[in-house]
Design a protein around this motif. Structure first.
Motif, mmCIF file in Angstrom:
data_model
loop_
_atom_site.group_PDB
_atom_site.id
_atom_site.type_symbol
_atom_site.label_atom_id
_atom_site.label_comp_id
_atom_site.label_asym_id
_atom_site.label_seq_id
_atom_site.Cartn_x
_atom_site.Cartn_y
_atom_site.Cartn_z
ATOM 1 N N ILE A 100 0.837 -1.204 0.000
ATOM 2 C CA ILE A 100 0.000 0.000 0.000
ATOM 3 C C ILE A 100 0.872 1.254 0.000
ATOM 4 O O ILE A 100 0.629 2.201 -0.759
ATOM 5 C CB ILE A 100 -0.977 -0.012 1.197
ATOM 6 C CG1 ILE A 100 -2.053 -1.086 0.994
ATOM 7 C CG2 ILE A 100 -1.621 1.358 1.406
ATOM 8 C CD1 ILE A 100 -2.910 -1.365 2.224
ATOM 9 N N SER A 101 1.904 1.267 0.832
ATOM 10 C CA SER A 101 2.815 2.422 0.884
ATOM 11 C C SER A 101 3.559 2.603 -0.434
ATOM 12 O O SER A 101 3.806 3.734 -0.861
ATOM 13 C CB SER A 101 3.817 2.257 2.030
ATOM 14 O OG SER A 101 3.160 2.313 3.271
ATOM 15 N N SER A 102 3.913 1.491 -1.077
ATOM 16 C CA SER A 102 4.574 1.578 -2.388
ATOM 17 C C SER A 102 3.669 2.257 -3.400
ATOM 18 O O SER A 102 4.113 3.113 -4.172
ATOM 19 C CB SER A 102 4.928 0.177 -2.908
ATOM 20 O OG SER A 102 5.918 -0.399 -2.127
ATOM 21 N N CYS A 103 2.405 1.866 -3.388
ATOM 22 C CA CYS A 103 1.439 2.481 -4.310
ATOM 23 C C CYS A 103 1.268 3.962 -4.008
ATOM 24 O O CYS A 103 1.208 4.799 -4.917
ATOM 25 C CB CYS A 103 0.095 1.762 -4.223
ATOM 26 S SG CYS A 103 0.132 0.090 -4.886
ATOM 27 N N GLU A 104 1.207 4.285 -2.732
ATOM 28 C CA GLU A 104 1.048 5.688 -2.331
ATOM 29 C C GLU A 104 2.234 6.517 -2.811
ATOM 30 O O GLU A 104 2.058 7.587 -3.391
ATOM 31 C CB GLU A 104 0.899 5.768 -0.801
ATOM 32 C CG GLU A 104 0.675 7.161 -0.271
ATOM 33 C CD GLU A 104 1.956 7.842 0.169
ATOM 34 O OE1 GLU A 104 2.021 9.079 0.090
ATOM 35 O OE2 GLU A 104 2.903 7.139 0.580
ATOM 36 N N LYS A 105 3.443 6.008 -2.622
ATOM 37 C CA LYS A 105 4.635 6.738 -3.058
ATOM 38 C C LYS A 105 4.699 6.861 -4.573
ATOM 39 O O LYS A 105 5.286 7.798 -5.097
ATOM 40 C CB LYS A 105 5.897 6.073 -2.522
ATOM 41 C CG LYS A 105 6.078 6.317 -1.041
ATOM 42 C CD LYS A 105 7.381 5.790 -0.533
ATOM 43 C CE LYS A 105 7.481 6.129 0.937
ATOM 44 N NZ LYS A 105 8.637 5.556 1.574
ATOM 45 N N GLY A 106 4.092 5.913 -5.275
ATOM 46 C CA GLY A 106 4.069 5.958 -6.728
ATOM 47 C C GLY A 106 2.864 6.704 -7.282
ATOM 48 O O GLY A 106 2.646 6.711 -8.489
ATOM 49 N N GLY A 107 2.074 7.333 -6.399
ATOM 50 C CA GLY A 107 0.907 8.082 -6.836
ATOM 51 C C GLY A 107 -0.224 7.199 -7.342
ATOM 52 O O GLY A 107 -1.073 7.644 -8.102
ATOM 53 N N GLN A 108 -0.247 5.964 -6.906
ATOM 54 C CA GLN A 108 -1.246 4.987 -7.367
ATOM 55 C C GLN A 108 -2.295 4.751 -6.275
ATOM 56 O O GLN A 108 -2.458 3.635 -5.777
ATOM 57 C CB GLN A 108 -0.542 3.680 -7.745
ATOM 58 C CG GLN A 108 0.481 3.830 -8.826
ATOM 59 C CD GLN A 108 -0.128 4.261 -10.140
ATOM 60 O OE1 GLN A 108 -1.168 3.767 -10.550
ATOM 61 N NE2 GLN A 108 0.518 5.223 -10.788
ATOM 62 N N TRP A 109 -3.025 5.786 -5.902
ATOM 63 C CA TRP A 109 -3.978 5.675 -4.796
ATOM 64 C C TRP A 109 -5.090 4.673 -5.101
ATOM 65 O O TRP A 109 -5.602 4.021 -4.191
ATOM 66 C CB TRP A 109 -4.554 7.036 -4.424
ATOM 67 C CG TRP A 109 -5.302 7.729 -5.527
ATOM 68 C CD1 TRP A 109 -4.803 8.587 -6.459
ATOM 69 C CD2 TRP A 109 -6.698 7.585 -5.822
ATOM 70 N NE1 TRP A 109 -5.788 8.992 -7.314
ATOM 71 C CE2 TRP A 109 -6.965 8.399 -6.948
ATOM 72 C CE3 TRP A 109 -7.739 6.854 -5.252
ATOM 73 C CZ2 TRP A 109 -8.237 8.496 -7.506
ATOM 74 C CZ3 TRP A 109 -9.004 6.959 -5.809
ATOM 75 C CH2 TRP A 109 -9.245 7.779 -6.918
ATOM 76 N N TYR A 131 -4.260 2.958 6.534
ATOM 77 C CA TYR A 131 -5.161 4.067 6.163
ATOM 78 C C TYR A 131 -4.392 5.331 5.787
ATOM 79 O O TYR A 131 -4.800 6.048 4.883
ATOM 80 C CB TYR A 131 -6.125 4.357 7.306
ATOM 81 C CG TYR A 131 -7.189 3.309 7.457
ATOM 82 C CD1 TYR A 131 -8.186 3.156 6.483
ATOM 83 C CD2 TYR A 131 -7.217 2.468 8.549
ATOM 84 C CE1 TYR A 131 -9.164 2.190 6.609
ATOM 85 C CE2 TYR A 131 -8.193 1.500 8.692
ATOM 86 C CZ TYR A 131 -9.169 1.367 7.719
ATOM 87 O OH TYR A 131 -10.142 0.412 7.838
ATOM 88 N N ASN A 132 -3.284 5.576 6.450
ATOM 89 C CA ASN A 132 -2.522 6.806 6.151
ATOM 90 C C ASN A 132 -1.897 6.776 4.769
ATOM 91 O O ASN A 132 -1.647 7.824 4.168
ATOM 92 C CB ASN A 132 -1.420 7.019 7.193
ATOM 93 C CG ASN A 132 -1.972 7.459 8.523
ATOM 94 O OD1 ASN A 132 -3.090 7.976 8.603
ATOM 95 N ND2 ASN A 132 -1.212 7.253 9.580
ATOM 96 N N ALA A 133 -1.642 5.593 4.240
ATOM 97 C CA ALA A 133 -1.001 5.483 2.929
ATOM 98 C C ALA A 133 -2.011 5.418 1.788
ATOM 99 O O ALA A 133 -1.617 5.353 0.631
ATOM 100 C CB ALA A 133 -0.096 4.240 2.895
ATOM 101 N N THR A 134 -3.316 5.444 2.103
ATOM 102 C CA THR A 134 -4.307 5.396 1.027
ATOM 103 C C THR A 134 -4.898 6.740 0.746
ATOM 104 O O THR A 134 -4.722 7.690 1.418
ATOM 105 C CB THR A 134 -5.469 4.415 1.370
ATOM 106 O OG1 THR A 134 -6.009 4.742 2.626
ATOM 107 C CG2 THR A 134 -4.991 3.002 1.340
#
Length: 134
Positions: A100-109, A131-134
């Motif tokens: 989830i954090s990887s997606c968040e850092k990649g702008g892939q919400w 939740y914080n990374a979504t």
């Protein structure tokens, strides 16, 4: 900053001395790569474990996924999550959070939200990190 290289060197020395690295030594090396953001090396070690018939556990996958997160490799993290399932390993909250954090850092919400739903489907309780990374 060179701890990852030292870990890889130790694994190589074990092999030269006819000592077979085990899951603990490989996991430690993957974690060292993760801490230094060396996602390619972490992924390579995970692949070597599979070819050497050492079965990576959830900890190995989690550390590799965290390395992918630090390297902004969200596709790789999702692929590892799928690979875990293929190898009959159930992801846990930590591995989901890394993806989830990887997606968040990649702008892939959008992918983060899908992973959050899959997490619930697996009867895992999302954490504040989830939740914080979504």
């Amino acid at each position: 900053g060179r701890q990852w290289q030292h870990s890889l060197d130790l694994l190589e020395m074990m092999c030269r001395d006819d000592l077979m690295p085990n899951i603990i030594s490989c996991s430690a090396a993957i974690s060292a790569c993760e801490k230094c953001g060396r996602w390619q090396h972490a992924l390579g070690l995970l692949d070597v474990m599979c070819t050497d018939e050492l079965l990576p556990d959830v900890i190995c996958y989690g550390a590799t996924m965290s390395a992918c997160e630090k390297g902004c490799q969200w596709q790789c993290a999702i692929s590892l999550l799928e690979r875990m399932r293929h190898n009959c390993l159930l992801p846990n909250v930590i591995t989901y959070n890394a993806a989830i954090s990887s997606c968040e850092k990649g702008g892939q919400w959008q992918h983060s939200l899908v992973l959050l739903e899959l997490m619930r489907h697996d009867d895992l309780l999302p954490s504040a990190i989830s939740y914080n990374a979504t």
